[in-house]
Scaffold this active site. Structure first.
Site, PDB file in Angstrom:
ATOM      1  N   ARG A  52       0.814  -1.226   0.000  1.00  0.00           N
ATOM      2  CA  ARG A  52       0.000   0.000   0.000  1.00  0.00           C
ATOM      3  C   ARG A  52       0.836   1.258   0.000  1.00  0.00           C
ATOM      4  O   ARG A  52       0.611   2.165  -0.810  1.00  0.00           O
ATOM      5  CB  ARG A  52      -0.907   0.038   1.234  1.00  0.00           C
ATOM      6  CG  ARG A  52      -2.205  -0.672   1.074  1.00  0.00           C
ATOM      7  CD  ARG A  52      -2.664  -1.208   2.404  1.00  0.00           C
ATOM      8  NE  ARG A  52      -1.733  -2.227   2.862  1.00  0.00           N
ATOM      9  CZ  ARG A  52      -1.788  -3.493   2.466  1.00  0.00           C
ATOM     10  NH1 ARG A  52      -2.756  -3.894   1.713  1.00  0.00           N
ATOM     11  NH2 ARG A  52      -0.891  -4.372   2.854  1.00  0.00           N
ATOM     12  N   THR A  53       1.783   1.358   0.920  1.00  0.00           N
ATOM     13  CA  THR A  53       2.491   2.631   1.072  1.00  0.00           C
ATOM     14  C   THR A  53       3.256   2.954  -0.208  1.00  0.00           C
ATOM     15  O   THR A  53       3.159   4.054  -0.760  1.00  0.00           O
ATOM     16  CB  THR A  53       3.440   2.568   2.284  1.00  0.00           C
ATOM     17  OG1 THR A  53       2.681   2.151   3.417  1.00  0.00           O
ATOM     18  CG2 THR A  53       4.049   3.922   2.571  1.00  0.00           C
ATOM     19  N   LYS A  81      26.441  -3.620  -1.252  1.00  0.00           N
ATOM     20  CA  LYS A  81      27.914  -3.540  -1.345  1.00  0.00           C
ATOM     21  C   LYS A  81      28.500  -2.812  -0.143  1.00  0.00           C
ATOM     22  O   LYS A  81      29.679  -2.530  -0.093  1.00  0.00           O
ATOM     23  CB  LYS A  81      28.308  -2.785  -2.616  1.00  0.00           C
ATOM     24  CG  LYS A  81      27.793  -3.398  -3.890  1.00  0.00           C
ATOM     25  CD  LYS A  81      28.244  -2.535  -5.069  1.00  0.00           C
ATOM     26  CE  LYS A  81      27.509  -2.920  -6.336  1.00  0.00           C
ATOM     27  NZ  LYS A  81      27.717  -1.925  -7.391  1.00  0.00           N
ATOM     28  N   ARG A 102      11.447   3.692   3.408  1.00  0.00           N
ATOM     29  CA  ARG A 102      11.043   2.759   4.471  1.00  0.00           C
ATOM     30  C   ARG A 102      12.270   1.960   4.860  1.00  0.00           C
ATOM     31  O   ARG A 102      12.998   1.475   3.990  1.00  0.00           O
ATOM     32  CB  ARG A 102       9.934   1.825   3.994  1.00  0.00           C
ATOM     33  CG  ARG A 102       9.666   0.683   4.967  1.00  0.00           C
ATOM     34  CD  ARG A 102       8.448  -0.107   4.611  1.00  0.00           C
ATOM     35  NE  ARG A 102       7.236   0.641   4.899  1.00  0.00           N
ATOM     36  CZ  ARG A 102       6.008   0.139   4.807  1.00  0.00           C
ATOM     37  NH1 ARG A 102       5.841  -1.124   4.438  1.00  0.00           N
ATOM     38  NH2 ARG A 102       4.951   0.876   5.083  1.00  0.00           N
ATOM     39  N   HIS A 130       5.154   5.885  11.547  1.00  0.00           N
ATOM     40  CA  HIS A 130       4.681   5.763  10.168  1.00  0.00           C
ATOM     41  C   HIS A 130       3.716   6.937   9.927  1.00  0.00           C
ATOM     42  O   HIS A 130       2.502   6.763   9.855  1.00  0.00           O
ATOM     43  CB  HIS A 130       3.976   4.422  10.004  1.00  0.00           C
ATOM     44  CG  HIS A 130       3.694   4.004   8.593  1.00  0.00           C
ATOM     45  ND1 HIS A 130       3.765   4.876   7.505  1.00  0.00           N
ATOM     46  CD2 HIS A 130       3.330   2.797   8.075  1.00  0.00           C
ATOM     47  CE1 HIS A 130       3.445   4.209   6.404  1.00  0.00           C
ATOM     48  NE2 HIS A 130       3.183   2.949   6.717  1.00  0.00           N
TER      49      HIS A 130
HETATM   50  C1  NCD Z   1       1.808  -1.072   8.126  1.00  0.00           C
HETATM   51  C2  NCD Z   1       3.304  -0.928   8.234  1.00  0.00           C
HETATM   52  O1  NCD Z   1       4.054  -1.195   7.300  1.00  0.00           O
HETATM   53  O2  NCD Z   1       3.731  -0.508   9.309  1.00  0.00           O
HETATM   54  N1  NCD Z   1       1.367  -1.260   6.814  1.00  0.00           N
HETATM   55  C3  NCD Z   1       1.144  -0.189   6.017  1.00  0.00           C
HETATM   56  O3  NCD Z   1       2.012   0.611   5.781  1.00  0.00           O
HETATM   57  N2  NCD Z   1      -0.081  -0.012   5.548  1.00  0.00           N
HETATM   58  C4  NCD Z   1       1.259  -2.075   9.062  1.00  0.00           C
HETATM   59  C5  NCD Z   1       1.840  -3.444   9.106  1.00  0.00           C
HETATM   60  O4  NCD Z   1       2.745  -3.814   8.362  1.00  0.00           O
HETATM   61  O5  NCD Z   1       1.356  -4.225   9.917  1.00  0.00           O
END
Ligand code: NCD
Length: 382
Positions: A52-53, A81, A102, A130
């Site tokens: 999703r993100t 590397k 991320r 997040h």
């Molecule tokens: C979440 C995350 O990555 O922290 N997912 C997301 O970004 N929608 C929640 C999760 O992974 O449980």
């Protein structure tokens, strides 16, 4: 908010700025028609899995008329590397106007932001924060319930390792929502989050009736934080005999506006610590009169915390919540680009390298030449 930094923590956005982003999200279709990010490039660097993100950020940027560069798998990037995060941040700054990162380490995105020359957006750093998921969550609640102030939201599941929770509870507290926490045993909110709620948002603890929540979880003790301001309230679950003794005496019969369920973050736990009971939302919840207007949210992916029955119920709004990821992230990108432009006018000019093929070469105006050999232009031309 530091204009160069982008968004690393939800704390960097004021309530007014969040409202501004939501107003932009309401007009996402207009942003699309105007191609608000035309000519701009977003880099996505995901050192951890994502659906999703990552895809909603990429979709948002493309809908704004901008383009996206990415490493399909960071294990095939120079990280493999031995390149440092600092160097990667520095290098990618020259290729993109914004970076979405991320990483599996808490604090990694902030560290990269120190070395980047473009705004960085935290798409999740370890078990820490997040913030853009929180923007989607708040926007969803606002769409469903009209406003945030005075709502009572039960955050549920792995509150220790779930980074979405940590950003969300601060934001809910700031907007005057009541936060109720229902943690799986051993997965309570980290102490630093509780302390910040107490110190910065004036919350204090009190017990609450577990009867209210037995449709979701039976084996739990509960506490809530009552704020000095009457509109704020939070409820905490903890494994504590004394607390259990106080249960059922205070605050039964609360109105619950939303349940925010999370999955067990197994990837952040030591092996052998992942067993034990875990809250679930299923038929019992759906039948309970007390929850007839309670919406169920989840940042997804879900594992087995939500029964599929909920998918067909009007209260299960997690797919809608995921869909809002696009307009909200379009709005955030537009907001950051506007901020940056606004600042670029006032800020002392800074120069970044630009590489062009000979054929496409247009002379850089003399006034803008400062760096070596003219291979530099004012960043405001990006
Ligand atoms: C979440 C995350 O990555 O922290 N997912 C997301 O970004 N929608 C929640 C999760 O992974 O449980």
């Amino acid at each position: 908010m530091d204009k160069m930094r982008g968004v690393i923590s939800i704390a960097e956005l004021t309530n007014d700025e969040i409202e501004e982003i939501f107003a932009l999200a309401d007009g996402a279709e207009k942003l699309r028609t105007e191609r608000s990010a035309s000519g701009r490039i977003m880099a996505t660097l995901f050192y951890e899995p994502s659906t999703r993100t990552r895809l909603s950020f990429e979709s948002a940027m493309q809908r704004l008329g901008g383009s996206v560069i990415s490493c399909s798998d960071m294990r095939t990037s120079s990280a493999a590397k031995g390149e440092t995060l600092a160097d990667t941040a520095k290098v990618v700054s020259a290729y993109a106007d914004v970076m979405v990162v991320r990483h599996n380490w808490d604090g990694a995105v902030r560290a990269m932001a120190e070395h980047a020359d473009v705004p960085l957006i935290n798409a999740g750093d370890g078990g820490h924060e997040h913030p853009t998921q929180t923007l989607c969550d708040l926007y969803t609640l606002r769409q469903e319930k009209g406003q945030l102030k005075g709502l009572t939201v039960v955050v549920c599941g792995d509150l220790k390792n779930g980074r979405t929770i940590h950003s969300l509870v601060f934001a809910l507290a700031r907007f005057g929502a009541n936060v109720v926490t229902l943690a799986a045993n051993g997965m309570e909110l980290p102490q630093y989050v509780i302390e910040r709620l107490e110190l910065e948002y004036d919350y204090s603890m009190a017990p609450v009736s577990t009867d209210d929540l037995s449709a979701v979880m039976t084996e739990t003790d509960a506490l809530y934080l009552t704020p000095k301001q009457p509109h704020q309230l939070a409820l905490f679950t903890q494994v504590d005999e004394v607390i259990q003794g106080h249960l059922n005496t205070i605050a039964s019969g609360l109105r619950y506006d939303a349940f925010y369920m999370t999955r067990k973050q197994k990837e952040r736990m030591k092996e052998g610590t992942t067993n034990g009971s875990y809250p679930t939302i299923g038929p019992e919840f759906l039948r309970a009169k007390r929850f007839q207007d309670t919406v169920v949210m989840h940042p997804l992916p879900r594992v087995d915390e939500l029964s599929p029955e909920l998918d067909k119920d009007r209260r299960g709004i997690y797919f809608k919540q995921a869909a809002y990821g696009v307009p909200v992230r379009m709005a955030l990108l537009k907001f950051l680009f506007d901020r940056r432009e606004g600042k670029a006018i006032k800020r002392k000019k800074k120069f970044s390298p630009v590489y062009q093929s000979r054929g496409a070469w247009t002379p850089v105006p003399q006034s803008k030449l400062r760096g070596p050999k003219g291979a530099v232009v004012d960043e405001s031309t990006f």
